[in-house]
Write a protein that holds these residues in place. Structure first.
Motif, mmCIF file in Angstrom:
data_model
loop_
_atom_site.group_PDB
_atom_site.id
_atom_site.type_symbol
_atom_site.label_atom_id
_atom_site.label_comp_id
_atom_site.label_asym_id
_atom_site.label_seq_id
_atom_site.Cartn_x
_atom_site.Cartn_y
_atom_site.Cartn_z
ATOM 1 N N ASP A 8 0.773 -1.264 0.009
ATOM 2 C CA ASP A 8 -0.044 -0.082 0.051
ATOM 3 C C ASP A 8 0.867 1.424 0.026
ATOM 4 O O ASP A 8 0.308 2.349 0.085
ATOM 5 N N GLY A 9 2.381 0.966 -0.067
ATOM 6 C CA GLY A 9 3.019 2.474 -0.012
ATOM 7 C C GLY A 9 3.635 2.769 1.284
ATOM 8 O O GLY A 9 4.301 3.655 1.223
ATOM 9 N N SER A 10 3.078 2.226 2.365
ATOM 10 C CA SER A 10 3.248 2.507 3.804
ATOM 11 C C SER A 10 4.803 2.211 4.088
ATOM 12 O O SER A 10 5.331 1.370 3.491
ATOM 13 N N ALA A 11 5.421 2.664 5.192
ATOM 14 C CA ALA A 11 6.630 2.138 5.690
ATOM 15 C C ALA A 11 6.555 0.825 6.081
ATOM 16 O O ALA A 11 7.520 0.112 5.820
ATOM 17 N N ALA A 12 5.590 0.109 6.673
ATOM 18 C CA ALA A 12 5.496 -1.112 7.023
ATOM 19 C C ALA A 12 5.516 -2.077 5.723
ATOM 20 O O ALA A 12 6.088 -3.107 5.874
ATOM 21 N N ALA A 13 4.732 -1.604 4.589
ATOM 22 C CA ALA A 13 4.828 -2.307 3.367
ATOM 23 C C ALA A 13 6.047 -2.494 2.915
ATOM 24 O O ALA A 13 6.370 -3.488 2.376
ATOM 25 N N LEU A 14 6.661 -1.269 2.956
ATOM 26 C CA LEU A 14 8.242 -1.399 2.248
ATOM 27 C C LEU A 14 8.898 -2.218 3.297
ATOM 28 O O LEU A 14 10.015 -2.906 2.591
ATOM 29 N N GLU A 15 8.878 -2.455 4.644
ATOM 30 C CA GLU A 15 9.792 -3.370 5.443
ATOM 31 C C GLU A 15 9.331 -4.733 4.740
ATOM 32 O O GLU A 15 10.346 -5.767 4.796
ATOM 33 N N ALA A 16 8.276 -4.959 4.468
ATOM 34 C CA ALA A 16 7.977 -6.159 4.068
ATOM 35 C C ALA A 16 8.492 -6.596 2.722
ATOM 36 O O ALA A 16 8.798 -7.595 2.447
ATOM 37 N N VAL A 17 8.581 -5.694 1.840
ATOM 38 C CA VAL A 17 9.426 -5.876 0.625
ATOM 39 C C VAL A 17 10.862 -6.085 0.713
ATOM 40 O O VAL A 17 11.281 -7.035 0.186
ATOM 41 N N LEU A 18 11.354 -5.505 1.786
ATOM 42 C CA LEU A 18 12.871 -5.751 2.209
ATOM 43 C C LEU A 18 12.930 -7.043 2.643
ATOM 44 O O LEU A 18 13.911 -7.613 2.565
ATOM 45 N N MET A 19 11.997 -7.498 3.504
ATOM 46 C CA MET A 19 12.206 -8.778 4.158
ATOM 47 C C MET A 19 11.864 -9.889 3.186
ATOM 48 O O MET A 19 12.501 -11.085 3.050
ATOM 49 N N ALA A 20 10.890 -9.817 2.056
ATOM 50 C CA ALA A 20 11.065 -10.771 0.903
ATOM 51 C C ALA A 20 12.325 -10.623 0.123
ATOM 52 O O ALA A 20 12.844 -11.686 -0.133
ATOM 53 N N ILE A 21 12.965 -9.596 0.001
ATOM 54 C CA ILE A 21 14.246 -9.825 -0.783
ATOM 55 C C ILE A 21 15.098 -10.252 0.076
ATOM 56 O O ILE A 21 16.149 -10.956 -0.416
ATOM 57 N N ARG A 22 14.985 -10.169 1.264
ATOM 58 C CA ARG A 22 16.227 -10.606 2.245
ATOM 59 C C ARG A 22 15.921 -12.317 2.165
ATOM 60 O O ARG A 22 16.976 -13.018 2.270
ATOM 61 N N LEU A 23 14.746 -12.721 2.176
ATOM 62 C CA LEU A 23 14.632 -14.238 2.055
ATOM 63 C C LEU A 23 15.016 -14.934 0.808
ATOM 64 O O LEU A 23 15.911 -15.607 0.719
ATOM 65 N N ALA A 24 15.063 -13.862 -0.339
ATOM 66 C CA ALA A 24 15.452 -14.307 -1.537
ATOM 67 C C ALA A 24 17.042 -14.368 -1.497
ATOM 68 O O ALA A 24 17.753 -15.371 -2.236
ATOM 69 N N ALA A 25 17.503 -13.263 -0.898
ATOM 70 C CA ALA A 25 19.033 -13.209 -0.804
ATOM 71 C C ALA A 25 19.500 -14.293 -0.077
ATOM 72 O O ALA A 25 20.625 -14.750 -0.102
ATOM 73 N N ASP A 26 18.840 -14.668 1.236
ATOM 74 C CA ASP A 26 19.402 -15.854 1.873
ATOM 75 C C ASP A 26 19.303 -17.378 1.366
ATOM 76 O O ASP A 26 19.440 -18.178 1.717
ATOM 77 N N GLY A 27 18.903 -17.231 -0.101
ATOM 78 C CA GLY A 27 18.736 -18.656 -0.680
ATOM 79 C C GLY A 27 17.218 -19.167 -0.920
ATOM 80 O O GLY A 27 17.177 -20.405 -1.564
ATOM 81 N N LEU A 28 16.314 -18.474 -0.417
ATOM 82 C CA LEU A 28 15.319 -19.183 -0.663
ATOM 83 C C LEU A 28 14.616 -18.917 -1.980
ATOM 84 O O LEU A 28 14.779 -17.829 -2.745
ATOM 85 N N ASP A 29 14.326 -19.989 -2.780
ATOM 86 C CA ASP A 29 13.709 -19.981 -4.201
ATOM 87 C C ASP A 29 12.485 -19.198 -4.330
ATOM 88 O O ASP A 29 11.570 -19.605 -3.893
#
Length: 153
Positions: A8-29
């Motif tokens: 939704d464009g909020s700071a919390a939503a941006l944190e969720a995007v960064l978490m998904a990116i971290r999961l991918a960077a940590d090796g999750l397909d």
């Protein structure tokens, strides 16, 4: 793993995007379904414009514009994603998107509203937590909720 990522464009939503990116960077397909749900037009909006198609076009454009910062972050990180803009009740519509895309998990931001307000008005994250048939990760924002988040797209 296909992750539904409501945005939704909020700071919390941006944190969720960064978490998904971290999961991918940590090796999750990972692949992501980035979703924005627009509220249906109000009676006032319908009476004012008298053109439901115009309201749909404006709503779709607003949703697409809202997704741009998240799309930029996911693209930079090399995370595969699809985007969906829908209209309706946010929690129910997100459950429909979750099922339609066959997502395995939801990663979403918490709005940070007070317990009383959440109890009276309901919370999209709370509703989705109970309605989704898959694991739901709720990411809290580390930002001050009163500050504005600026992301260049």
């Amino acid at each position: 793993m296909k992750i539904l990522l409501p945005f939704d464009g909020s700071a919390a939503a941006l944190e969720a995007v960064l978490m998904a990116i971290r999961l991918a960077a940590d090796g999750l397909d990972t692949s992501v379904v980035l979703a924005n749900v627009q509220e249906p037009a109000s009676l006032y909006e319908l009476m004012l414009t008298q053109d439901p198609q115009l309201i749909e076009q404006v709503s779709a454009a607003a949703g697409a514009n809202t997704l741009k910062p998240a799309q930029a972050l996911l693209g930079e990180a090399g995370v595969a994603f699809e985007s969906e803009v829908a209209t309706g009740d946010p929690a129910h519509t997100l459950v429909d998107i979750l099922e339609n895309y066959g997502c395995d998990m939801v990663v979403m931001g918490a709005s940070g509203t007070s317990t009383l307000r959440s109890a009276l008005l309901g919370s999209v994250s709370n509703e989705l937590l109970h309605a989704a048939g898959v694991p739901v990760m709720i990411v809290k924002s580390f930002e001050d909720p009163t500050s504005e988040v600026e992301v260049q797209a």
